[in-house]
Design an enzyme around this catalytic site. Sequence first.
Site, short mmCIF file in Angstrom:
data_model
loop_
_atom_site.label_atom_id
_atom_site.label_comp_id
_atom_site.label_asym_id
_atom_site.label_seq_id
_atom_site.Cartn_x
_atom_site.Cartn_y
_atom_site.Cartn_z
NE ARG A 58 0.19 1.50 3.31
CZ ARG A 58 1.14 2.39 3.53
NH1 ARG A 58 2.42 2.00 3.64
NH2 ARG A 58 0.89 3.66 3.64
CB ALA A 60 -0.23 6.93 -3.68
CG ASP A 235 -3.62 7.78 -1.29
OD1 ASP A 235 -3.48 8.24 -0.13
OD2 ASP A 235 -3.29 6.63 -1.60
#
Lengths: 351, 351
Positions: A58, A60, A235
Amino acid sequence: MSGPRDAGGLAPLRPVLYDEAADAVRIIDQRRLPAEEAWLALESADAVADAIRTLAVRGAPAIGVAAAYGLAVEARRGAGGPELRLAAERLVRARPTAVNLAWAVRRVSLRIGEGAGALLAEAHAIRDEDEESCRRIGALGAPLLPPGARVLTHCNAGALATAGYGTALGIVRAAREAGRLGEVFADETRPFLQGARLTAWELKRDGIPVTLITDSMAGWLMARGEISAVVVGADRIAANGDVANKIGTYSLAVLASHHAIPFYVAAPWSTLDPATPTGEGIPIEERASDEVVRIAGELVAPEGVPARYPAFDVTPARLVTAIVTERGVLRAPYAAAIAALGAGAPASPGR
Amino acid sequence: MSGPRDAGGLAPLRPVLYDEAADAVRIIDQRRLPAEEAWLALESADAVADAIRTLAVRGAPAIGVAAAYGLAVEARRGAGGPELRLAAERLVRARPTAVNLAWAVRRVSLRIGEGAGALLAEAHAIRDEDEESCRRIGALGAPLLPPGARVLTHCNAGALATAGYGTALGIVRAAREAGRLGEVFADETRPFLQGARLTAWELKRDGIPVTLITDSMAGWLMARGEISAVVVGADRIAANGDVANKIGTYSLAVLASHHAIPFYVAAPWSTLDPATPTGEGIPIEERASDEVVRIAGELVAPEGVPARYPAFDVTPARLVTAIVTERGVLRAPYAAAIAALGAGAPASPGR
């Protein structure tokens, strides 16, 4: 399973690697940190998509790098152009909010037709550029902090969330190297506990002083003058400077504004999404409520009680003091600042 | 162990009872909710103090009621005046922030010398008055909410935190009875998860619609217009209207103010502490960091990472829309409002 870093633990932390011998994407399984440092070998694009969806990888920038390698591995294992394009679509759909994922997949996809080696070279370039961007973000961001800075961060925008070094934690690392860092407060970041599990782990690994707090304590620490600055990742950043990031970021931005504490966003240029005019247009992933009502597998709420889980929120540009990218430090008005720095360099491929 | 409520689960929830047959204080063990409804029989004042310290019973009014019964049981079991006074001191020291605890113990202590029956009668009176106060708070507070109100609450200021009915959740219950309630959002309230474990449990038990969120989601729900009002309890209210309550309350007050959402505090008059001029003077209990780094016994952060755990925070009066007590709804300036209502009724004994 021992990971590809040296025994002393002092090699830079890189959570996504290409394993040439196995022709696989190797990732630290972030679901199992901090209890154990387990590495997974992912041998197809779909295995990478699964790892992204289940949060084994995980952050971005990191999921962009993993997806790029996933497509390269798929090509090296013999997939043809049409298959690769379908695999690319499945990768992009794995998580909707982070724009780096679509950006990296599109960038590698442009090399389909040039042979598997070209895809792998592109994935390597994305990885190397991401780490280089993080170091540049750190160098540009550290001087924004006061000497002895006490930095609050949310979620994990660290080495684990990128190719290495980190965005928000890149600024922390650079401040530490420059002797400007006091300490870091890590929000635990419910429900997935990225702050408690990942940020605390990677800062402790690197000997950077970190204190854990629950998400609910941030405002009180600000009121007591214990926080010099908030530094978070992103993100997706809309064309007007609105920032999508982990749920809870927006609350911190409001609290920082109320206490006149600077609120910095650190992100590589690939996080900017000129195709999305404002934060209103950013899709917010809703995850399963089971991830809220269970902690470490244990049910903490009564059976059957509904829970909400928007995985991200949007912080309006007016609450952001500056956005630190590898191209420079952006300040309001962001549309103009983005245009000024974007014009001087070629747009990302495929945009 | 079956609890003293009827099988249908529809009797009003009362978490602290006096068990005449056993001459013991009976409490629901709140550490074991929602997994199981287990009752403890506490046979001495020190057992009650332990239960308060370990959060088997919690909530400012509820620990006051439990301590009152603890002292009465101690007297009925033969303790003399000097022993009772020492037991009273130990009870008051069990938790420093909530003022109701000291208030209830002082009130029962005034009867030392009149025989054990007098102490028990005083404890019963405190219990009965507390539940009556909660119902009055509910009746006065419910009309403050708009029809179809979507109420955010923090921690548990419910039946479990009082003799019964609840303060913040008393307003919720009264609004429900008046047909004004849409739904309740319960902050999970890390680290002890009173919202997830207790508020969700008692509202579900009574058929009141409740949705669980993490503490970090409150700001985002406010920004999206999903919250009509915030209603919380209090552990101590200073003479100027500053409110000490569960850590995280202050952040919610700042967020509510930013979004122009009313922020109501519900508390019995015994929570007001005229001896403390402002919130600065309220002692904030610091609990063990182990309660932050472990969830349900499981270590969620790397071994050895320090954590902070201020159990309470202080919300300045300027962020409080109104304080709802059984004597009336107080609004700023609070010192004058408190004096106006306090003057018309005798001060609490021992103040």
